[in-house]
Design a protein around this motif. Sequence first.
Motif, PDB file in Angstrom:
ATOM      1  N   MET A 295       0.835  -1.189   0.000  1.00 57.22           N
ATOM      2  CA  MET A 295       0.000   0.000   0.000  1.00 57.22           C
ATOM      3  C   MET A 295       0.878   1.251   0.000  1.00 57.22           C
ATOM      4  O   MET A 295       1.985   1.234   0.507  1.00 57.22           O
ATOM      5  CB  MET A 295      -0.934   0.002   1.205  1.00 57.22           C
ATOM      6  N   ARG A 296       0.351   2.330  -0.573  1.00 60.56           N
ATOM      7  CA  ARG A 296       1.100   3.581  -0.668  1.00 60.56           C
ATOM      8  C   ARG A 296       0.398   4.646   0.152  1.00 60.56           C
ATOM      9  O   ARG A 296      -0.812   4.806   0.089  1.00 60.56           O
ATOM     10  CB  ARG A 296       1.205   4.034  -2.128  1.00 60.56           C
ATOM     11  N   VAL A 297       1.184   5.385   0.921  1.00 60.85           N
ATOM     12  CA  VAL A 297       0.665   6.488   1.712  1.00 60.85           C
ATOM     13  C   VAL A 297       1.248   7.782   1.152  1.00 60.85           C
ATOM     14  O   VAL A 297       2.434   7.867   0.872  1.00 60.85           O
ATOM     15  CB  VAL A 297       1.054   6.336   3.199  1.00 60.85           C
ATOM     16  N   ARG A 298       0.400   8.770   0.972  1.00 58.43           N
ATOM     17  CA  ARG A 298       0.897  10.047   0.470  1.00 58.43           C
ATOM     18  C   ARG A 298       0.273  11.198   1.247  1.00 58.43           C
ATOM     19  O   ARG A 298      -0.792  11.067   1.842  1.00 58.43           O
ATOM     20  CB  ARG A 298       0.605  10.210  -1.015  1.00 58.43           C
ATOM     21  N   LYS A 299       0.969  12.320   1.223  1.00 61.93           N
ATOM     22  CA  LYS A 299       0.444  13.543   1.828  1.00 61.93           C
ATOM     23  C   LYS A 299      -0.609  14.161   0.910  1.00 61.93           C
ATOM     24  O   LYS A 299      -0.529  14.016  -0.312  1.00 61.93           O
ATOM     25  CB  LYS A 299       1.564  14.570   2.036  1.00 61.93           C
ATOM     26  N   LEU A 300      -1.569  14.852   1.502  1.00 62.62           N
ATOM     27  CA  LEU A 300      -2.434  15.694   0.687  1.00 62.62           C
ATOM     28  C   LEU A 300      -1.586  16.786   0.050  1.00 62.62           C
ATOM     29  O   LEU A 300      -0.641  17.293   0.658  1.00 62.62           O
ATOM     30  CB  LEU A 300      -3.524  16.330   1.547  1.00 62.62           C
ATOM     31  N   THR A 301      -1.911  17.148  -1.156  1.00 62.78           N
ATOM     32  CA  THR A 301      -1.174  18.207  -1.843  1.00 62.78           C
ATOM     33  C   THR A 301      -1.687  19.573  -1.387  1.00 62.78           C
ATOM     34  O   THR A 301      -2.795  19.687  -0.838  1.00 62.78           O
ATOM     35  CB  THR A 301      -1.350  18.096  -3.362  1.00 62.78           C
ATOM     36  N   PRO A 302      -0.916  20.628  -1.613  1.00 64.98           N
ATOM     37  CA  PRO A 302      -1.428  21.969  -1.280  1.00 64.98           C
ATOM     38  C   PRO A 302      -2.757  22.273  -1.970  1.00 64.98           C
ATOM     39  O   PRO A 302      -3.654  22.859  -1.366  1.00 64.98           O
ATOM     40  CB  PRO A 302      -0.315  22.903  -1.761  1.00 64.98           C
ATOM     41  N   ARG A 303      -2.894  21.873  -3.226  1.00 62.95           N
ATOM     42  CA  ARG A 303      -4.140  22.116  -3.951  1.00 62.95           C
ATOM     43  C   ARG A 303      -5.316  21.440  -3.257  1.00 62.95           C
ATOM     44  O   ARG A 303      -6.408  22.027  -3.116  1.00 62.95           O
ATOM     45  CB  ARG A 303      -4.029  21.617  -5.394  1.00 62.95           C
ATOM     46  N   ALA A 322       2.035  32.997  -8.420  1.00 65.37           N
ATOM     47  CA  ALA A 322       2.651  34.212  -7.888  1.00 65.37           C
ATOM     48  C   ALA A 322       3.970  33.917  -7.187  1.00 65.37           C
ATOM     49  O   ALA A 322       4.628  34.833  -6.682  1.00 65.37           O
ATOM     50  CB  ALA A 322       1.698  34.907  -6.931  1.00 65.37           C
ATOM     51  N   GLY A 323       4.342  32.647  -7.135  1.00 67.60           N
ATOM     52  CA  GLY A 323       5.638  32.278  -6.589  1.00 67.60           C
ATOM     53  C   GLY A 323       5.614  31.768  -5.167  1.00 67.60           C
ATOM     54  O   GLY A 323       6.666  31.657  -4.527  1.00 67.60           O
ATOM     55  N   LEU A 324       4.431  31.429  -4.646  1.00 70.62           N
ATOM     56  CA  LEU A 324       4.343  30.910  -3.276  1.00 70.62           C
ATOM     57  C   LEU A 324       4.866  29.478  -3.211  1.00 70.62           C
ATOM     58  O   LEU A 324       4.575  28.657  -4.082  1.00 70.62           O
ATOM     59  CB  LEU A 324       2.900  30.944  -2.788  1.00 70.62           C
ATOM     60  N   SER A 325       5.647  29.184  -2.192  1.00 68.63           N
ATOM     61  CA  SER A 325       6.169  27.833  -2.007  1.00 68.63           C
ATOM     62  C   SER A 325       5.076  26.915  -1.472  1.00 68.63           C
ATOM     63  O   SER A 325       4.057  27.369  -0.945  1.00 68.63           O
ATOM     64  CB  SER A 325       7.332  27.850  -1.017  1.00 68.63           C
ATOM     65  N   ASP A 326       5.306  25.603  -1.599  1.00 65.32           N
ATOM     66  CA  ASP A 326       4.335  24.650  -1.071  1.00 65.32           C
ATOM     67  C   ASP A 326       4.142  24.826   0.428  1.00 65.32           C
ATOM     68  O   ASP A 326       3.023  24.722   0.937  1.00 65.32           O
ATOM     69  CB  ASP A 326       4.778  23.210  -1.370  1.00 65.32           C
ATOM     70  N   SER A 327       5.223  25.088   1.164  1.00 60.70           N
ATOM     71  CA  SER A 327       5.099  25.237   2.613  1.00 60.70           C
ATOM     72  C   SER A 327       4.200  26.428   2.952  1.00 60.70           C
ATOM     73  O   SER A 327       3.383  26.356   3.883  1.00 60.70           O
ATOM     74  CB  SER A 327       6.475  25.404   3.258  1.00 60.70           C
ATOM     75  N   GLN A 328       4.311  27.511   2.198  1.00 58.07           N
ATOM     76  CA  GLN A 328       3.449  28.665   2.430  1.00 58.07           C
ATOM     77  C   GLN A 328       2.010  28.365   2.021  1.00 58.07           C
ATOM     78  O   GLN A 328       1.059  28.780   2.696  1.00 58.07           O
ATOM     79  CB  GLN A 328       3.972  29.886   1.670  1.00 58.07           C
ATOM     80  N   LEU A 329       1.830  27.636   0.940  1.00 64.38           N
ATOM     81  CA  LEU A 329       0.480  27.303   0.489  1.00 64.38           C
ATOM     82  C   LEU A 329      -0.226  26.396   1.492  1.00 64.38           C
ATOM     83  O   LEU A 329      -1.428  26.540   1.744  1.00 64.38           O
ATOM     84  CB  LEU A 329       0.537  26.638  -0.890  1.00 64.38           C
ATOM     85  N   TYR A 330       0.502  25.444   2.075  1.00 71.22           N
ATOM     86  CA  TYR A 330      -0.060  24.603   3.136  1.00 71.22           C
ATOM     87  C   TYR A 330      -0.473  25.470   4.336  1.00 71.22           C
ATOM     88  O   TYR A 330      -1.572  25.350   4.869  1.00 71.22           O
ATOM     89  CB  TYR A 330       0.968  23.582   3.602  1.00 71.22           C
TER      90      TYR A 330
END
Length: 357
Positions: A295-303, A322-330
């Motif tokens: 089985m595969r476990v994954r994180k939810l994406t920022p989207r 606009a250049g936001l990083s994934d960490s900022q989007l989360y």
Amino acid sequence: MRFIDLFAGIGGFHLGMEQAGHECVGWIEWDKFARKSYQAIFETEGVWNASDIRTVRSTEIPRADCWCFGFPCQDISVAGRQKGFTAGKRSSLFFTVTGLIRDLEEKDRPSYLLIENVKNLLSINRGFDFLKLQIELAEIGYDVEWDVLDSAEVVPQHRERIFIVGHLRGRRTRKVFPIVKVNRKVNIRPDTTNTLTTRYGEAQGAGSYVAESEPSQVKQIGNLMDEKYFGGNPQPGRVYDPDGISPTLSTMQGGGREPKIITNPHGFNKGGTNKISPTVTSGGFHDNTFLNDGMRVRKLTPRECWRLQGFPDWAFDRAKNAGLSDSQLYKQAGNSVTVPVVRLIAERMALANEARR
């Protein structure tokens, strides 16, 4: 109605109010990354704005029918230090807002206040902080009503938040709560602490809550690792059934703290006999972690996290581009209000002259 968006974040209030037909005439946000997203998502050119509410004068703020704000909750949240509503440095910014209203002549004060915060605001400091909030609003001319609403009513995320609506006395504003979806029951829970002010001949906020989602809808199906790897916080290691609803999104700042779901190409045993064993070490969690049983476990994406807050993909794309990083989007998703919840409230808000149209 015209509204002001305070502590605006990425514009959850803005979008929900706008979807209900209201117009934003000003906004305030201090975080430079949130401002970047906000300006990418909305047409802000020529709209009054400021970065620090502590330096704003009441005379600068455009006149509006409603002020919307979810003042900082770090001092109130169960996950925070719980210094309290008045003692906490950030949550006390609530009184900065009421101070601005005090400085306005009554004719210039907003007819509505729409306020959001964590549910713990009701009980922190044995309920005295919430009482202080009501007294403060009463002193500046507002009667209040409130509800605890669960975002699971409108999106697949269990997120309980208190929404408070202030009505300026004499403006003949429309009552908002309770809000009940079709075929859903309201659970009436009387609370002797929330009968300070009255309006429309009944106690405001008299304990009427939208029916909460059943806890079983948030389906945890395993744990990736021992809690000690996250300083005793069990949340980052939990894995959830993608057929259930999401747990409450946090700011998810680093260390694999994003909600995780399981993907099993061979199907998942809904009977609950399959469990995820702790197979990831302190080396960290990667976007795709494979377990011994395939089985595969994954994180939810920022989207996906933005979708769980009710933001359309076009809004996410504008922020991402606009250049936001994934960490900022989360982080921005976790800090936002749930847009469809705001819209449900905003659709019920109207002044007397509007209600007759």
